[in-house]
Design a protein around this motif. Structure first.
Motif, PDB file in Angstrom:
ATOM      1  N   ARG A 144       0.706  -1.243   0.031  1.00  0.00           N
ATOM      2  CA  ARG A 144       0.229  -0.026  -0.137  1.00  0.00           C
ATOM      3  C   ARG A 144       0.845   1.141   0.023  1.00  0.00           C
ATOM      4  O   ARG A 144       1.734   1.533   0.877  1.00  0.00           O
ATOM      5  N   LEU A 145       0.712   2.050  -0.910  1.00  0.00           N
ATOM      6  CA  LEU A 145       1.367   3.451  -0.884  1.00  0.00           C
ATOM      7  C   LEU A 145       0.146   4.645  -0.788  1.00  0.00           C
ATOM      8  O   LEU A 145      -0.796   4.349  -1.090  1.00  0.00           O
ATOM      9  N   GLU A 146       0.836   5.640  -0.468  1.00  0.00           N
ATOM     10  CA  GLU A 146      -0.115   6.791  -0.011  1.00  0.00           C
ATOM     11  C   GLU A 146       0.357   7.995  -0.746  1.00  0.00           C
ATOM     12  O   GLU A 146       1.519   8.269  -0.092  1.00  0.00           O
ATOM     13  N   ASN A 147      -0.165   8.559  -1.880  1.00  0.00           N
ATOM     14  CA  ASN A 147       0.437   9.719  -2.472  1.00  0.00           C
ATOM     15  C   ASN A 147       0.403  10.887  -1.422  1.00  0.00           C
ATOM     16  O   ASN A 147      -0.627  10.998  -0.776  1.00  0.00           O
ATOM     17  N   LEU A 148       1.394  11.916  -1.554  1.00  0.00           N
ATOM     18  CA  LEU A 148       1.696  12.995  -1.046  1.00  0.00           C
ATOM     19  C   LEU A 148       0.850  14.056  -1.633  1.00  0.00           C
ATOM     20  O   LEU A 148       0.506  14.091  -2.907  1.00  0.00           O
ATOM     21  N   SER A 149       0.390  15.156  -1.093  1.00  0.00           N
ATOM     22  CA  SER A 149      -0.377  16.185  -1.594  1.00  0.00           C
ATOM     23  C   SER A 149       0.548  16.706  -2.883  1.00  0.00           C
ATOM     24  O   SER A 149       0.064  17.346  -3.895  1.00  0.00           O
ATOM     25  N   ASP A 150       1.971  16.622  -2.956  1.00  0.00           N
ATOM     26  CA  ASP A 150       2.773  17.329  -3.845  1.00  0.00           C
ATOM     27  C   ASP A 150       3.690  16.358  -4.616  1.00  0.00           C
ATOM     28  O   ASP A 150       4.626  16.578  -5.104  1.00  0.00           O
ATOM     29  N   PHE A 151       3.277  14.877  -4.504  1.00  0.00           N
ATOM     30  CA  PHE A 151       4.147  14.043  -4.931  1.00  0.00           C
ATOM     31  C   PHE A 151       3.353  12.683  -5.167  1.00  0.00           C
ATOM     32  O   PHE A 151       2.887  12.200  -4.090  1.00  0.00           O
ATOM     33  N   THR A 152       3.457  12.020  -6.136  1.00  0.00           N
ATOM     34  CA  THR A 152       2.999  10.842  -6.457  1.00  0.00           C
ATOM     35  C   THR A 152       4.043   9.590  -6.416  1.00  0.00           C
ATOM     36  O   THR A 152       5.042   9.765  -7.386  1.00  0.00           O
ATOM     37  N   MET A 153       3.637   8.501  -5.601  1.00  0.00           N
ATOM     38  CA  MET A 153       4.776   7.737  -5.120  1.00  0.00           C
ATOM     39  C   MET A 153       4.901   6.750  -6.462  1.00  0.00           C
ATOM     40  O   MET A 153       3.840   6.327  -7.211  1.00  0.00           O
ATOM     41  N   PRO A 154       6.274   6.622  -7.216  1.00  0.00           N
ATOM     42  CA  PRO A 154       6.442   5.572  -7.847  1.00  0.00           C
ATOM     43  C   PRO A 154       5.869   4.112  -7.528  1.00  0.00           C
ATOM     44  O   PRO A 154       6.066   3.925  -6.015  1.00  0.00           O
ATOM     45  N   LEU A 155       5.395   3.206  -8.376  1.00  0.00           N
ATOM     46  CA  LEU A 155       4.842   2.097  -7.994  1.00  0.00           C
ATOM     47  C   LEU A 155       5.953   1.091  -7.096  1.00  0.00           C
ATOM     48  O   LEU A 155       5.755   0.324  -6.270  1.00  0.00           O
ATOM     49  N   TYR A 156       7.341   1.360  -7.253  1.00  0.00           N
ATOM     50  CA  TYR A 156       8.446   0.471  -6.791  1.00  0.00           C
ATOM     51  C   TYR A 156       9.104   0.950  -5.674  1.00  0.00           C
ATOM     52  O   TYR A 156       9.820   0.453  -5.114  1.00  0.00           O
ATOM     53  N   TRP A 157       8.417   2.102  -5.187  1.00  0.00           N
ATOM     54  CA  TRP A 157       8.974   2.861  -3.960  1.00  0.00           C
ATOM     55  C   TRP A 157       8.054   2.247  -2.675  1.00  0.00           C
ATOM     56  O   TRP A 157       7.100   1.598  -2.813  1.00  0.00           O
ATOM     57  N   ASP A 158       8.587   2.639  -1.405  1.00  0.00           N
ATOM     58  CA  ASP A 158       7.844   2.392  -0.244  1.00  0.00           C
ATOM     59  C   ASP A 158       7.248   3.775   0.009  1.00  0.00           C
ATOM     60  O   ASP A 158       7.653   4.838  -0.153  1.00  0.00           O
ATOM     61  N   SER A 159       6.229   3.669   0.944  1.00  0.00           N
ATOM     62  CA  SER A 159       5.465   5.080   1.405  1.00  0.00           C
ATOM     63  C   SER A 159       6.545   5.769   2.128  1.00  0.00           C
ATOM     64  O   SER A 159       7.282   5.232   2.918  1.00  0.00           O
ATOM     65  N   MET A 160       6.262   7.086   2.123  1.00  0.00           N
ATOM     66  CA  MET A 160       7.090   7.996   2.714  1.00  0.00           C
ATOM     67  C   MET A 160       6.112   9.098   3.404  1.00  0.00           C
ATOM     68  O   MET A 160       5.086   9.359   3.027  1.00  0.00           O
TER      69      MET A 160
END
Length: 435
Positions: free
Chosen positions: A366-382
Protein backbone atom coordinates in the motif's frame (compact mmCIF):
# COMPACT_ATOMS: atom_id res chain seq x y z
CA UNK A 1 -9.90 7.79 -23.40
CA UNK A 2 -7.64 8.59 -20.45
CA UNK A 3 -6.10 11.96 -19.61
CA UNK A 4 -2.89 10.76 -17.96
CA UNK A 5 0.64 9.37 -18.21
CA UNK A 6 1.16 6.16 -20.22
CA UNK A 7 4.00 5.11 -17.88
CA UNK A 8 1.33 4.48 -15.21
CA UNK A 9 -0.53 1.93 -17.37
CA UNK A 10 -0.72 -1.79 -16.48
CA UNK A 11 -2.42 -3.13 -19.62
CA UNK A 12 -1.24 -6.38 -21.22
CA UNK A 13 0.24 -4.48 -24.19
CA UNK A 14 1.65 -0.95 -24.22
CA UNK A 15 2.21 0.83 -27.54
CA UNK A 16 5.23 3.09 -27.99
CA UNK A 17 5.48 5.58 -30.86
CA UNK A 18 8.95 6.14 -32.36
CA UNK A 19 10.70 6.77 -35.66
CA UNK A 20 13.19 3.96 -34.85
CA UNK A 21 16.03 6.48 -35.20
CA UNK A 22 15.93 9.16 -32.51
CA UNK A 23 15.19 7.36 -29.24
CA UNK A 24 16.34 10.21 -26.98
CA UNK A 25 13.84 12.83 -28.11
CA UNK A 26 11.42 14.14 -25.48
CA UNK A 27 8.00 12.54 -25.57
CA UNK A 28 6.27 9.19 -25.21
CA UNK A 29 9.19 7.13 -26.54
CA UNK A 30 11.73 8.53 -24.08
CA UNK A 31 9.35 8.10 -21.13
CA UNK A 32 8.44 4.49 -21.99
CA UNK A 33 12.05 3.45 -22.60
CA UNK A 34 13.13 5.13 -19.34
CA UNK A 35 10.44 3.20 -17.46
CA UNK A 36 11.26 -0.09 -19.23
CA UNK A 37 15.01 0.12 -18.68
CA UNK A 38 18.17 0.12 -20.85
CA UNK A 39 17.78 -3.55 -21.86
CA UNK A 40 14.59 -2.77 -23.75
CA UNK A 41 16.17 0.21 -25.50
CA UNK A 42 19.13 -1.91 -26.59
CA UNK A 43 16.82 -4.66 -27.82
CA UNK A 44 14.76 -2.13 -29.78
CA UNK A 45 17.84 -0.58 -31.41
CA UNK A 46 19.19 -4.02 -32.34
CA UNK A 47 15.94 -5.30 -33.85
CA UNK A 48 15.29 -2.00 -35.66
CA UNK A 49 18.72 -2.29 -37.30
CA UNK A 50 18.38 -5.95 -38.29
CA UNK A 51 14.74 -5.93 -39.41
CA UNK A 52 13.59 -2.42 -40.33
CA UNK A 53 9.84 -1.97 -40.22
CA UNK A 54 6.96 0.03 -38.76
CA UNK A 55 6.04 -2.37 -35.92
CA UNK A 56 8.42 -4.14 -33.51
CA UNK A 57 7.67 -6.19 -30.37
CA UNK A 58 10.09 -6.16 -27.41
CA UNK A 59 10.12 -7.51 -23.88
CA UNK A 60 8.54 -5.19 -21.25
CA UNK A 61 11.64 -4.89 -19.06
CA UNK A 62 10.63 -3.05 -15.88
CA UNK A 63 7.38 -1.85 -17.44
CA UNK A 64 4.40 -3.62 -15.75
CA UNK A 65 2.97 -5.10 -18.94
CA UNK A 66 3.39 -8.30 -20.95
CA UNK A 67 5.02 -6.68 -24.00
CA UNK A 68 5.76 -3.34 -25.66
CA UNK A 69 4.81 -2.76 -29.29
CA UNK A 70 6.88 -0.02 -30.96
CA UNK A 71 5.22 1.60 -33.99
CA UNK A 72 6.00 4.35 -36.48
CA UNK A 73 3.16 6.43 -37.84
CA UNK A 74 5.36 7.98 -40.55
CA UNK A 75 3.52 11.29 -39.98
CA UNK A 76 0.66 10.04 -42.15
CA UNK A 77 -2.99 9.90 -41.04
CA UNK A 78 -3.76 6.99 -43.36
CA UNK A 79 -0.73 5.09 -42.04
CA UNK A 80 -1.75 5.77 -38.42
CA UNK A 81 -5.26 4.47 -39.13
CA UNK A 82 -3.80 1.27 -40.67
CA UNK A 83 -1.34 0.80 -37.79
CA UNK A 84 -4.16 1.19 -35.26
CA UNK A 85 -6.09 -1.62 -36.94
CA UNK A 86 -2.95 -3.78 -36.90
CA UNK A 87 -2.48 -3.07 -33.17
CA UNK A 88 -6.00 -4.37 -32.46
CA UNK A 89 -5.35 -7.48 -34.55
CA UNK A 90 -2.01 -8.06 -32.78
CA UNK A 91 -3.79 -8.00 -29.42
CA UNK A 92 -6.32 -10.56 -30.59
CA UNK A 93 -3.66 -12.81 -32.16
CA UNK A 94 -1.44 -12.73 -29.06
CA UNK A 95 -4.35 -13.13 -26.61
CA UNK A 96 -3.90 -9.71 -25.00
CA UNK A 97 -6.98 -8.55 -23.11
CA UNK A 98 -6.01 -4.86 -22.81
CA UNK A 99 -3.89 -2.32 -24.67
CA UNK A 100 -2.72 1.26 -24.03
CA UNK A 101 -2.25 3.43 -27.13
CA UNK A 102 -0.73 6.96 -27.13
CA UNK A 103 -1.58 9.75 -29.58
CA UNK A 104 0.71 8.45 -32.36
CA UNK A 105 2.68 11.30 -33.98
CA UNK A 106 0.73 14.03 -32.14
CA UNK A 107 3.74 15.00 -29.97
CA UNK A 108 7.25 14.80 -31.41
CA UNK A 109 5.68 13.65 -34.70
CA UNK A 110 4.19 17.11 -35.18
CA UNK A 111 0.79 16.15 -36.62
CA UNK A 112 -2.34 18.09 -35.68
CA UNK A 113 -4.18 16.47 -32.71
CA UNK A 114 -7.48 16.40 -34.59
CA UNK A 115 -5.90 14.60 -37.53
CA UNK A 116 -4.32 11.98 -35.25
CA UNK A 117 -7.54 11.57 -33.25
CA UNK A 118 -9.62 10.91 -36.36
CA UNK A 119 -7.09 8.39 -37.70
CA UNK A 120 -6.77 6.40 -34.46
CA UNK A 121 -10.50 6.37 -33.70
CA UNK A 122 -11.39 5.32 -37.26
CA UNK A 123 -8.80 2.55 -37.03
CA UNK A 124 -10.32 1.30 -33.79
CA UNK A 125 -13.85 1.44 -35.14
CA UNK A 126 -12.92 -0.37 -38.36
CA UNK A 127 -11.01 -3.06 -36.48
CA UNK A 128 -13.70 -3.68 -33.86
CA UNK A 129 -16.63 -3.69 -36.31
CA UNK A 130 -15.04 -5.78 -39.06
CA UNK A 131 -13.91 -8.61 -36.76
CA UNK A 132 -15.53 -10.21 -33.72
CA UNK A 133 -12.99 -9.91 -30.90
CA UNK A 134 -12.74 -12.87 -28.51
CA UNK A 135 -9.80 -11.74 -26.33
CA UNK A 136 -9.39 -7.94 -26.39
CA UNK A 137 -11.73 -6.24 -23.95
CA UNK A 138 -10.10 -2.93 -23.01
CA UNK A 139 -8.69 -0.37 -25.48
CA UNK A 140 -7.25 2.62 -23.64
CA UNK A 141 -6.12 5.75 -25.50
CA UNK A 142 -3.67 7.59 -23.21
CA UNK A 143 -3.52 11.35 -23.78
CA UNK A 144 -1.00 13.41 -21.83
CA UNK A 145 -1.88 16.93 -23.07
CA UNK A 146 -5.23 18.60 -22.57
CA UNK A 147 -5.51 19.99 -26.12
CA UNK A 148 -4.95 16.48 -27.50
CA UNK A 149 -7.52 15.01 -25.10
CA UNK A 150 -10.11 17.60 -26.16
CA UNK A 151 -9.41 16.89 -29.84
CA UNK A 152 -9.97 13.17 -29.26
CA UNK A 153 -13.14 13.90 -27.31
CA UNK A 154 -14.56 15.94 -30.18
CA UNK A 155 -13.70 13.29 -32.76
CA UNK A 156 -15.06 10.49 -30.57
CA UNK A 157 -18.47 12.15 -30.28
CA UNK A 158 -18.68 12.19 -34.07
CA UNK A 159 -17.32 8.70 -34.78
CA UNK A 160 -18.86 6.75 -31.88
CA UNK A 161 -22.41 6.93 -30.55
CA UNK A 162 -21.08 6.21 -27.04
CA UNK A 163 -17.73 7.00 -25.47
CA UNK A 164 -16.07 6.67 -22.06
CA UNK A 165 -13.93 9.45 -20.59
CA UNK A 166 -11.62 9.01 -17.58
CA UNK A 167 -9.35 11.38 -15.69
CA UNK A 168 -7.44 8.64 -13.87
CA UNK A 169 -4.35 6.99 -15.21
CA UNK A 170 -5.07 3.28 -14.80
CA UNK A 171 -7.35 0.64 -16.11
CA UNK A 172 -10.85 0.61 -15.27
CA UNK A 173 -10.82 -2.94 -16.33
CA UNK A 174 -13.50 -5.44 -15.68
CA UNK A 175 -15.19 -4.02 -12.60
CA UNK A 176 -17.57 -1.53 -14.24
CA UNK A 177 -18.46 0.33 -17.46
CA UNK A 178 -19.30 3.96 -16.73
CA UNK A 179 -21.45 5.11 -19.68
CA UNK A 180 -22.59 8.64 -20.42
CA UNK A 181 -26.33 8.80 -19.94
CA UNK A 182 -26.57 11.35 -22.75
CA UNK A 183 -25.78 8.55 -25.19
CA UNK A 184 -28.87 6.50 -24.26
CA UNK A 185 -31.28 6.08 -27.16
CA UNK A 186 -34.77 6.93 -25.89
CA UNK A 187 -36.46 6.50 -29.28
CA UNK A 188 -37.64 3.05 -28.15
CA UNK A 189 -40.06 4.86 -25.83
CA UNK A 190 -41.92 6.15 -28.89
CA UNK A 191 -42.53 2.67 -30.28
CA UNK A 192 -46.14 1.89 -29.38
CA UNK A 193 -47.23 -1.71 -30.04
CA UNK A 194 -50.61 -2.49 -31.49
CA UNK A 195 -53.30 -1.89 -28.84
CA UNK A 196 -54.89 -4.97 -27.29
CA UNK A 197 -58.68 -4.69 -27.18
CA UNK A 198 -61.20 -6.67 -25.14
CA UNK A 199 -64.80 -6.88 -26.40
CA UNK A 200 -67.91 -6.92 -24.21
CA UNK A 201 -71.44 -7.75 -25.39
CA UNK A 202 -74.26 -6.21 -23.33
CA UNK A 203 -77.74 -7.68 -23.59
CA UNK A 204 -80.75 -6.16 -21.81
CA UNK A 205 -84.49 -5.66 -21.90
CA UNK A 206 -84.10 -1.94 -22.53
CA UNK A 207 -81.56 0.58 -23.80
CA UNK A 208 -81.38 2.18 -20.37
CA UNK A 209 -80.43 -1.06 -18.62
CA UNK A 210 -77.70 -1.66 -21.21
CA UNK A 211 -76.34 1.91 -20.83
CA UNK A 212 -76.40 1.60 -17.02
CA UNK A 213 -74.49 -1.67 -17.15
CA UNK A 214 -71.88 -0.18 -19.51
CA UNK A 215 -71.43 2.89 -17.30
CA UNK A 216 -71.06 0.75 -14.15
CA UNK A 217 -68.44 -1.47 -15.81
CA UNK A 218 -66.47 1.59 -16.98
CA UNK A 219 -66.54 3.05 -13.46
CA UNK A 220 -65.37 -0.22 -11.92
CA UNK A 221 -62.53 -0.43 -14.45
CA UNK A 222 -61.46 3.20 -13.95
CA UNK A 223 -61.34 2.69 -10.18
CA UNK A 224 -58.80 -0.08 -10.71
CA UNK A 225 -56.61 2.02 -13.05
CA UNK A 226 -54.01 4.71 -12.52
CA UNK A 227 -51.55 6.84 -14.50
CA UNK A 228 -47.97 7.80 -13.79
CA UNK A 229 -45.70 10.21 -15.66
CA UNK A 230 -41.94 9.73 -15.88
CA UNK A 231 -40.20 13.07 -16.39
CA UNK A 232 -37.70 13.51 -19.25
CA UNK A 233 -34.81 14.33 -16.86
CA UNK A 234 -35.45 11.03 -15.08
CA UNK A 235 -35.51 9.11 -18.36
CA UNK A 236 -32.24 10.76 -19.45
CA UNK A 237 -30.47 9.19 -16.48
CA UNK A 238 -31.24 5.66 -17.72
CA UNK A 239 -28.80 3.49 -19.62
CA UNK A 240 -29.84 1.65 -22.76
CA UNK A 241 -30.42 -1.69 -21.02
CA UNK A 242 -32.52 0.07 -18.37
CA UNK A 243 -34.78 1.54 -21.08
CA UNK A 244 -35.28 -1.86 -22.71
CA UNK A 245 -36.16 -3.52 -19.38
CA UNK A 246 -38.63 -0.75 -18.54
CA UNK A 247 -40.35 -1.06 -21.92
CA UNK A 248 -40.51 -4.85 -21.58
CA UNK A 249 -42.19 -4.50 -18.17
CA UNK A 250 -44.68 -1.93 -19.51
CA UNK A 251 -45.64 -4.24 -22.39
CA UNK A 252 -45.83 -7.31 -20.14
CA UNK A 253 -48.22 -5.53 -17.76
CA UNK A 254 -50.41 -4.43 -20.68
CA UNK A 255 -49.92 -0.73 -19.91
CA UNK A 256 -50.60 2.07 -22.34
CA UNK A 257 -47.78 4.57 -22.85
CA UNK A 258 -47.86 8.05 -24.30
CA UNK A 259 -45.12 10.64 -24.94
CA UNK A 260 -45.77 14.36 -24.78
CA UNK A 261 -43.89 17.13 -26.63
CA UNK A 262 -41.56 17.71 -23.66
CA UNK A 263 -40.26 14.15 -23.76
CA UNK A 264 -42.17 12.97 -20.67
CA UNK A 265 -43.58 9.43 -20.69
CA UNK A 266 -47.01 8.62 -19.23
CA UNK A 267 -48.09 5.04 -18.56
CA UNK A 268 -51.61 4.05 -17.66
CA UNK A 269 -53.41 0.80 -16.90
CA UNK A 270 -54.32 -1.35 -13.94
CA UNK A 271 -52.95 0.00 -10.67
CA UNK A 272 -50.93 -3.12 -9.93
CA UNK A 273 -49.13 -2.94 -13.29
CA UNK A 274 -48.42 0.80 -13.01
CA UNK A 275 -47.13 0.33 -9.44
CA UNK A 276 -44.75 -2.42 -10.61
CA UNK A 277 -43.45 -0.16 -13.39
CA UNK A 278 -42.87 2.73 -10.97
CA UNK A 279 -41.12 0.51 -8.41
CA UNK A 280 -38.87 -1.00 -11.09
CA UNK A 281 -38.05 2.49 -12.42
CA UNK A 282 -37.20 3.81 -8.94
CA UNK A 283 -35.02 0.76 -8.25
CA UNK A 284 -33.04 1.48 -11.42
CA UNK A 285 -32.62 5.14 -10.49
CA UNK A 286 -31.42 4.26 -6.99
CA UNK A 287 -29.07 1.63 -8.38
CA UNK A 288 -27.60 4.12 -10.86
CA UNK A 289 -27.17 6.67 -8.08
CA UNK A 290 -25.38 4.16 -5.87
CA UNK A 291 -23.09 3.18 -8.75
CA UNK A 292 -22.37 6.84 -9.51
CA UNK A 293 -21.49 7.55 -5.87
CA UNK A 294 -19.32 4.44 -5.71
CA UNK A 295 -17.61 5.37 -9.00
CA UNK A 296 -16.74 8.84 -7.69
CA UNK A 297 -15.48 7.41 -4.40
CA UNK A 298 -13.25 4.96 -6.26
CA UNK A 299 -11.95 7.74 -8.52
CA UNK A 300 -11.14 9.99 -5.56
CA UNK A 301 -9.43 7.23 -3.59
CA UNK A 302 -7.45 6.14 -6.66
CA UNK A 303 -5.67 9.51 -6.77
CA UNK A 304 -4.63 9.29 -3.11
CA UNK A 305 -4.03 5.63 -2.25
CA UNK A 306 -2.22 3.02 -4.34
CA UNK A 307 -2.58 -0.73 -3.69
CA UNK A 308 -0.13 -2.92 -5.62
CA UNK A 309 0.38 -6.63 -6.19
CA UNK A 310 3.70 -8.27 -7.05
CA UNK A 311 3.75 -9.64 -10.61
CA UNK A 312 5.23 -12.97 -11.66
CA UNK A 313 8.36 -11.19 -12.89
CA UNK A 314 8.98 -9.48 -9.55
CA UNK A 315 7.60 -6.04 -10.48
CA UNK A 316 4.86 -4.18 -8.66
CA UNK A 317 1.59 -3.79 -10.56
CA UNK A 318 -1.11 -1.34 -9.58
CA UNK A 319 -4.49 -2.89 -8.87
CA UNK A 320 -7.64 -1.57 -10.59
CA UNK A 321 -9.92 0.99 -8.95
CA UNK A 322 -12.47 -1.46 -7.55
CA UNK A 323 -9.81 -3.71 -6.01
CA UNK A 324 -8.01 -0.60 -4.72
CA UNK A 325 -11.24 0.60 -3.05
CA UNK A 326 -12.15 -2.81 -1.58
CA UNK A 327 -8.68 -3.26 -0.06
CA UNK A 328 -8.73 0.21 1.47
CA UNK A 329 -12.19 -0.40 2.95
CA UNK A 330 -11.20 -3.97 3.93
CA UNK A 331 -14.14 -5.29 1.92
CA UNK A 332 -12.31 -8.44 0.85
CA UNK A 333 -14.66 -11.28 1.80
CA UNK A 334 -15.18 -12.13 -1.87
CA UNK A 335 -11.55 -11.46 -2.81
CA UNK A 336 -10.20 -8.92 -5.28
CA UNK A 337 -9.77 -8.94 -9.05
CA UNK A 338 -6.50 -7.73 -10.63
CA UNK A 339 -5.98 -5.97 -13.98
CA UNK A 340 -5.79 -9.32 -15.78
CA UNK A 341 -9.16 -10.49 -14.39
CA UNK A 342 -7.64 -12.97 -11.90
CA UNK A 343 -9.40 -13.32 -8.53
CA UNK A 344 -7.25 -13.35 -5.36
CA UNK A 345 -8.07 -14.04 -1.73
CA UNK A 346 -6.42 -11.58 0.63
CA UNK A 347 -4.74 -11.72 4.04
CA UNK A 348 -4.19 -8.13 5.15
CA UNK A 349 -2.23 -9.19 8.24
CA UNK A 350 0.51 -10.76 6.14
CA UNK A 351 -0.17 -8.45 3.15
CA UNK A 352 -0.41 -11.43 0.82
CA UNK A 353 -2.82 -12.49 -1.92
CA UNK A 354 -3.48 -16.06 -3.02
CA UNK A 355 -4.79 -17.38 -6.32
CA UNK A 356 -6.59 -20.55 -5.19
CA UNK A 357 -6.90 -21.85 -8.75
CA UNK A 358 -3.15 -22.40 -9.08
CA UNK A 359 -2.07 -22.09 -5.41
CA UNK A 360 0.01 -18.99 -6.20
CA UNK A 361 1.06 -16.48 -3.52
CA UNK A 362 1.78 -12.80 -4.23
CA UNK A 363 2.85 -9.90 -2.01
CA UNK A 364 0.66 -6.81 -1.56
CA UNK A 365 1.77 -3.25 -0.90
CA UNK A 366 0.00 0.00 0.00
CA UNK A 367 1.30 3.43 -1.01
CA UNK A 368 -0.19 6.77 -0.06
CA UNK A 369 0.49 9.67 -2.41
CA UNK A 370 1.53 12.96 -0.85
CA UNK A 371 -0.19 16.24 -1.68
CA UNK A 372 2.77 17.32 -3.82
CA UNK A 373 4.20 13.96 -4.89
CA UNK A 374 2.88 10.81 -6.59
CA UNK A 375 4.64 7.68 -5.38
CA UNK A 376 6.29 5.48 -8.05
CA UNK A 377 4.97 1.92 -7.85
CA UNK A 378 8.36 0.46 -6.93
CA UNK A 379 8.84 2.81 -3.92
CA UNK A 380 7.77 2.39 -0.30
CA UNK A 381 5.49 4.93 1.40
CA UNK A 382 7.07 8.11 2.77
CA UNK A 383 5.90 10.58 5.42
CA UNK A 384 4.80 14.07 4.22
CA UNK A 385 7.98 15.76 5.47
CA UNK A 386 10.33 12.93 4.52
CA UNK A 387 12.69 13.91 1.66
CA UNK A 388 14.93 10.82 1.55
CA UNK A 389 14.26 7.24 2.62
CA UNK A 390 16.57 4.21 2.46
CA UNK A 391 14.73 0.93 1.93
CA UNK A 392 16.30 -2.51 2.24
CA UNK A 393 16.00 -4.56 -0.96
CA UNK A 394 14.86 -8.15 -0.12
CA UNK A 395 17.41 -10.85 -1.13
CA UNK A 396 14.57 -12.80 -2.73
CA UNK A 397 13.67 -9.98 -5.14
CA UNK A 398 14.63 -9.74 -8.80
CA UNK A 399 16.13 -6.29 -8.15
CA UNK A 400 18.48 -7.70 -5.49
CA UNK A 401 19.65 -10.51 -7.78
CA UNK A 402 20.24 -8.14 -10.70
CA UNK A 403 22.24 -5.66 -8.61
CA UNK A 404 24.29 -8.43 -6.98
CA UNK A 405 25.10 -9.87 -10.39
CA UNK A 406 26.26 -6.50 -11.72
CA UNK A 407 28.32 -5.84 -8.57
CA UNK A 408 30.05 -9.23 -8.83
CA UNK A 409 31.27 -8.43 -12.34
CA UNK A 410 33.74 -5.84 -11.04
CA UNK A 411 34.14 -6.71 -7.35
CA UNK A 412 35.00 -9.97 -5.54
CA UNK A 413 33.76 -8.92 -2.11
CA UNK A 414 30.66 -10.52 -0.59
CA UNK A 415 27.40 -8.59 -0.85
CA UNK A 416 25.95 -8.26 2.67
CA UNK A 417 22.86 -6.21 1.88
CA UNK A 418 21.40 -3.90 -0.75
CA UNK A 419 19.57 -0.66 -0.03
CA UNK A 420 17.50 1.59 -2.28
CA UNK A 421 17.50 5.37 -1.73
CA UNK A 422 14.21 7.15 -2.41
CA UNK A 423 15.05 10.83 -3.18
CA UNK A 424 11.91 12.79 -3.89
CA UNK A 425 13.63 15.86 -5.33
CA UNK A 426 15.97 13.80 -7.51
CA UNK A 427 13.05 11.75 -8.87
CA UNK A 428 11.07 14.88 -9.77
CA UNK A 429 14.15 16.42 -11.39
CA UNK A 430 14.72 13.33 -13.58
CA UNK A 431 11.02 13.16 -14.51
CA UNK A 432 10.98 16.82 -15.53
CA UNK A 433 14.03 16.21 -17.73
CA UNK A 434 12.16 13.46 -19.60
CA UNK A 435 9.36 15.83 -20.48
Amino acid sequence: MVFGDITNETTDLVVNTTDFTNFDLNGVCKCILAAAGPEVEEELKTVATLTPGSMIFTQPGRFPCKAILHVCGEKSASRIEKITQLIIMCCETNHYKSVAIPAICAGAGGLQPGLVAGAILRGIKNATTSTHLHMLRDIRIILYKMDVFLAFQEEAMQIFSTAVYCTGALPKTQQQEHQLSASTDLSILNNTPASQHSGFLFLGLSRKSVDDAMAKLKDLYQNQCSTHTFRKEELDSLMQDDVRELMQLIDTQGLHKENDQSGNLSVSGLKDGVTKAVMAFNAVLHGNLRREVRFKEEEDLFTRVVWCIMSHNGLWERLPKTANYNLEKQDIARGIVDAQGVTWTVDLNSMEATNLMVAELRKLKRLENLSDFTMPLYWDSMAPGEKVKVVAVPPSSAEYRALKSEFSKTESKTVMKVGSSQWRHLYLFEKRKRF
